[in-house]
Design an enzyme around this catalytic site. Structure first.
Site, short mmCIF file in Angstrom:
data_model
loop_
_atom_site.label_atom_id
_atom_site.label_comp_id
_atom_site.label_asym_id
_atom_site.label_seq_id
_atom_site.Cartn_x
_atom_site.Cartn_y
_atom_site.Cartn_z
CD GLU A 112 -30.93 -14.97 2.72
OE1 GLU A 112 -30.63 -16.11 3.12
OE2 GLU A 112 -31.79 -14.26 3.28
CG ASN A 155 -30.71 -16.25 7.26
OD1 ASN A 155 -30.91 -15.77 8.38
ND2 ASN A 155 -31.15 -15.67 6.16
CE LYS A 232 -31.37 -13.20 10.26
NZ LYS A 232 -31.58 -13.10 8.80
CD GLU A 236 -34.92 -11.12 8.36
OE1 GLU A 236 -33.94 -11.71 7.88
OE2 GLU A 236 -35.38 -10.06 7.89
NE ARG A 286 -37.62 -4.52 10.23
CZ ARG A 286 -37.46 -5.12 9.06
NH1 ARG A 286 -38.51 -5.48 8.34
NH2 ARG A 286 -36.26 -5.38 8.60
CE LYS A 310 -29.33 -6.09 8.35
NZ LYS A 310 -30.38 -6.65 7.46
CG ASP A 315 -33.33 -5.20 5.90
OD1 ASP A 315 -32.10 -5.20 5.93
OD2 ASP A 315 -34.01 -6.16 5.49
CD GLU A 337 -25.14 -6.27 8.90
OE1 GLU A 337 -25.16 -6.60 10.10
OE2 GLU A 337 -25.78 -6.87 8.02
CD GLU A 343 -31.78 -7.39 0.93
OE1 GLU A 343 -30.79 -7.33 1.67
OE2 GLU A 343 -32.87 -7.86 1.28
CD GLU A 458 -33.03 9.61 -1.31
OE1 GLU A 458 -32.05 10.27 -1.73
OE2 GLU A 458 -33.53 9.81 -0.19
CD1 TRP A 489 -43.50 -9.50 6.07
CD2 TRP A 489 -41.46 -9.80 6.94
NE1 TRP A 489 -43.15 -10.82 5.87
CE2 TRP A 489 -41.90 -11.03 6.40
CE3 TRP A 489 -40.20 -9.75 7.54
CZ2 TRP A 489 -41.13 -12.20 6.46
CZ3 TRP A 489 -39.44 -10.91 7.59
CH2 TRP A 489 -39.90 -12.11 7.06
C1 GCV Z 1 -29.48 -12.90 5.44
C2 GCV Z 1 -32.66 -8.76 5.07
C3 GCV Z 1 -32.46 -9.66 3.90
C4 GCV Z 1 -32.24 -11.10 4.31
C5 GCV Z 1 -31.06 -11.13 5.27
C6 GCV Z 1 -31.40 -10.24 6.45
C7 GCV Z 1 -30.26 -10.14 7.43
O1 GCV Z 1 -33.90 -9.01 5.66
O2 GCV Z 1 -33.55 -9.55 3.04
O3 GCV Z 1 -31.98 -11.85 3.15
O4 GCV Z 1 -30.78 -12.44 5.67
O5 GCV Z 1 -31.66 -8.94 6.00
O6 GCV Z 1 -29.56 -9.15 7.37
O7 GCV Z 1 -30.08 -11.03 8.24
#
Ligand code: GCV
Length: 761
Positions: A112, A155, A232, A236, A286, A310, A315, A337, A343, A458, A489
């Site tokens: 992922e 996940n 986790k 989500e 959020r 994080k 995110d 984190e 990503e 950026e 979201w």
């Molecule tokens: C593993 C973001 C990512 C998800 C990820 C999530 C997380 O939303 O897009 O893919 O899931 O973060 O950190 O748990």
């Protein structure tokens, strides 16, 4: 009492693992050319865990480690100093005990948000038979002081805890062990029910607690130096304690107590938010979620629980303010984190060296003596655990991350986790010299590219704290501004014709600002003191609002996008100067990557600036936005076989439209209207995955270029993810010349086109 137990058992595990790390240290020194007699090792516990000292004793270099892993780190420090021609470090101690990477690997071998190939751990639901790459990865991690790796996706697949799978995982732990890297696992909170057959996974049910205890015992029988679980939950779509109206502390503690007798830790992700939030309620936010969920639980977590937070409250965007939760905890262990896998920062197709951003995060201060690095390392309050976790997602590509420059981020993460006081410049230079050699021009060029790249990225994506402005619903890659709006979201930017930005103030907004300590909150609460870089994260303003720099918001967006996209055009030119100075294979690969990035930066520039122009109704005072001299829209060309196609979102294509080929081969032609001269000819096409469409560019009957669209980009349709540029340089053109593109589709790749641009040299 529990705390003492944690530490004692952890030491026991270390003694058990002593000799493999020492053997690795010896082998690495030999491999680096040190004579067997020239280096001696010793273990001196008084140095402290994982620490080392290096001393000269006559002709011998003596590496002493507080334990065997310390010796190994000392060996790597010695080798690094030799390769960099630096003086030897005398004594080093890691800044924090937790220096982990997370891998988001699925058991089928996919990863992922991974952009570096397939998993080096799993395929087809099983651990790979050949784990040599996994062993090499552990070596790589150890070389920068990383001591833990969570091998599966947060996940989590419930099967990881099955008895047969644990045996397989033990093989990964075996190849990690010689490098002092301890394995950890992400687990599914419903495991007691899904795997254990109980009728509940309620953390306060004694049967559930017993199940976790027995499971942990089993894990440690298979993997005696197991590091712990990562969880986790309630995030989500993952199940969590809310199913039983229990708290996150209840959830964390039930696992933590099962691990504690073995010295294991439970890392609980603070990435918990409601992704079905009502966007119409202007008070919803959020960004508040982590603090709102976890701050009230201070004091409720067991000592071997660590909250993994994080860096920002949303995110992993290209820029966010630091998460207030980091500064809001005093009794709870925390780990920062960071995301190594890019990503939201270009997915390794764009160069984006993240150390400068991470440094800003690490050095951010919540108050005297309360910088992020100090807080997460537990230096400010008496917290036994803490540190840094990087989401790495390396894969089986030869360079681990699918790009020859992206590993700089992995290196930087490790170095900063070891010592967050290092500068981004020093880290960039180290990485460059270690990986590209010490030629002065090479070092200067690579360093410079690395160090500019985040700001450039950026500025052609989402500036002023808006987030990356990418498609948040799908690939997280190309531009799609409004994908953030009007859904649950919560990555809203609250844009309308009048203004833009989330009002997060206490006075009139969501109150998020109030989660910071007063001195910090005062800065963000006021428009006058909020830094421009974060303005639209904290405030809703009209497009005509003037920044500290004096520009209006909208003109700044135009100017910064043009400047950054221009700078991205320079990247491949600067790199091209290194031809012959670095090895050819990597030279060509990086050149191709930076050329692609330069083209995609123009896609970004145009999408964002056109969207702002339409939304605000305010024209670019420099007349660039919406005016593209030399650009010929494909849908307006003379088409044979190609048919017009509406692009969604409209800003992802010039004029909102493209053309797709509906036959075996199609052509699009134009008659050049400009003056005679030499030009660069750019074709903007859509490189769709699953096929390799072929293109040919002719001027009159002469072939000017031919290429294949063989990239695997994240979207299946023509849009900002797939829009790609092919440029032929220095073509002689005369007014009236016929320029023709021939497209030959291949399966799902419909050889789609956006426009041709004739650019004066
Ligand atoms: C593993 C973001 C990512 C998800 C990820 C999530 C997380 O939303 O897009 O893919 O899931 O973060 O950190 O748990």
């Amino acid at each position: 009492m529990l705390r003492v137990l944690v530490i004692l058992v952890a030491l026991g595990a270390e003694l058990w693992a002593q000799s493999p790390a020492l053997e690795s240290a010896a082998r690495e020194c030999r491999r680096a050319g040190f004579d067997r007699a020239a280096v001696a090792f010793e273990v001196k516990p008084e140095l402290g865990r994982e620490s080392f000292s290096i001393e000269r004793n006559g002709k011998k270099t003596v590496i002493a480690g507080g334990d065997s892993t310390g010796v190994l780190y000392g060996a790597f420090a010695l080798i690094r100093a030799k390769q960099l021609h630096e003086t030897l470090p005398k004594r080093e101690t890691p800044y924090a005990p937790i220096r982990w990477v997370n891998q988001w690997d699925n058991l089928d071998g996919s990863i992922e948000r991974g952009y570096g190939g397939r998993s080096i751990f799993f395929a087809n639901g099983a651990v790979l038979a050949d784990l040599s790459r996994a062993g090499e990865y552990a070596r790589l991690l150890a070389s920068v002081g990383i001591n833990g790796c969570t091998v599966n996706n947060v996940n989590a697949d419930v099967r990881v805890l099955s008895p047969e799978f644990l045996k397989q995982l033990a093989r990964i732990a075996d190849v990690f062990r010689p490098w002092g890297v301890r394995l950890s696992l992400a687990v599914d909170f419903a495991s007691p029910q899904k795997l254990g057959g109980l009728d509940t996974f309620d953390p306060l049910d004694a049967r559930v607690a017993e199940w976790w205890k027995e499971k942990a015992d089993e894990v440690y029988r298979e993997i005696p130096d197991f590091a712990g679980f990562v969880l986790k939950a309630d995030s989500e779509g993952r199940v969590g304690p809310s199913a039983y109206h229990r708290t996150h502390a209840d959830a964390a503690n039930v696992l933590a107590r099962a691990l504690a007798p073995h010295g294991g830790i439970l890392v609980y992700r603070a990435f918990v938010y409601n992704h079905h939030m009502d966007w119409r309620d202007l008070k919803n936010d959020r960004a508040r979620a982590a603090y709102d969920n976890f701050h009230p639980l201070e004091g409720a977590f067991d000592p071997n629980v660590v909250l993994q937070i994080k860096y920002g409250p949303i995110d992993f965007q290209a820029r966010e303010p630091v998460s207030p939760l980091i500064g809001g905890l005093a009794q709870t262990n925390e780990a920062l984190e960071l995301q190594i896998t890019q990503e939201y920062t270009g997915q390794q197709r764009h160069l984006c060296f993240l150390a400068p951003m991470w440094k800003q995060v690490l050095d951010f201060s919540f108050g005297p003596g309360a910088r992020v690095k100090e807080l997460v390392a537990g230096k400010t309050h008496d917290r036994p655990l803490g540190g840094f976790v990087g989401v790495a997602n390396v894969g089986n590509s030869p360079n681990w991350l699918g790009s020859d420059l992206a590993p700089a981020n992995l290196y930087a993460f490790g170095r900063l986790a070891w010592n967050p006081n290092l500068s981004a410049e020093q880290i960039a230079q180290e990485w460059t010299e270690l990986n590209w050699g010490r030629n002065a021009k090479v070092v200067r060029t690579v360093d410079d590219l690395l160090l500019r790249s985040w700001r450039v990225y950026e500025h052609y994506t989402g500036p002023l704290g808006l987030g990356t402005l990418t498609d948040i619903l799908h690939g997280h890659y190309g531009p799609n501004i409004e994908s953030a709006e009007r859904n649950g979201w919560g990555q809203w930017i609250r844009a309308d014709h009048e203004g833009i930005g989330m009002d997060r103030t206490v006075a009139t907004g969501t109150g998020f600002v109030g989660q910071y300590p007063p001195a910090v909150a005062r800065v963000y609460e006021s428009l006058a003191t909020t830094p421009d870089d974060l303005l639209l994260f904290f405030h809703h303003v009209p497009y005509t609002y003037r920044l500290h720099s004096g520009e209006t918001v909208v003109q700044y967006v135009y100017d910064s996008h043009y400047a950054a996209a221009h700078e991205a055009q320079l990247f491949p030119q600067e790199w091209a100067e290194l031809r012959g100075l670095v090895d050819e294979t990597r030279f060509e690969r990086v050149l191709a990557q930076l050329t692609y990035q330069a083209g995609h930066a123009i896609v970004w520039r145009d999408a964002i600036t056109n969207w702002f122009a339409r939304e605000s109704g305010i024209a670019d005072e420099k007349g660039r936005v919406g005016h593209y001299p030399g650009r010929y829209e494909a849908e307006k060309m003379q088409l044979d076989g190609y048919v017009e196609y509406d692009i969604t979102p409209w800003e992802d294509a010039s004029g909102g439209k493209g053309v797709v080929c509906k036959s075996a081969s199609c052509t699009a032609a134009l008659v050049f209207q400009g003056g005679d001269g030499r030009y660069d000819l750019a074709v903007q096409y859509f490189d769709l995955p699953g096929g390799s469409a072929k293109f040919r560019l002719r001027v009159n009957e002469r072939e000017a270029g031919a290429w294949t669209g063989d990239l695997e980009l994240p979207s299946k349709i023509p849009n900002g993810d797939t829009s790609t540029r092919y440029t032929v340089k220095d073509v002689r053109l005369r007014r009236g010349d016929r320029i023709r593109i021939e497209g030959i589709p291949d399966g799902p790749d419909s050889a789609a086109l956006d426009y041709v641009e004739v650019c004066p040299q």
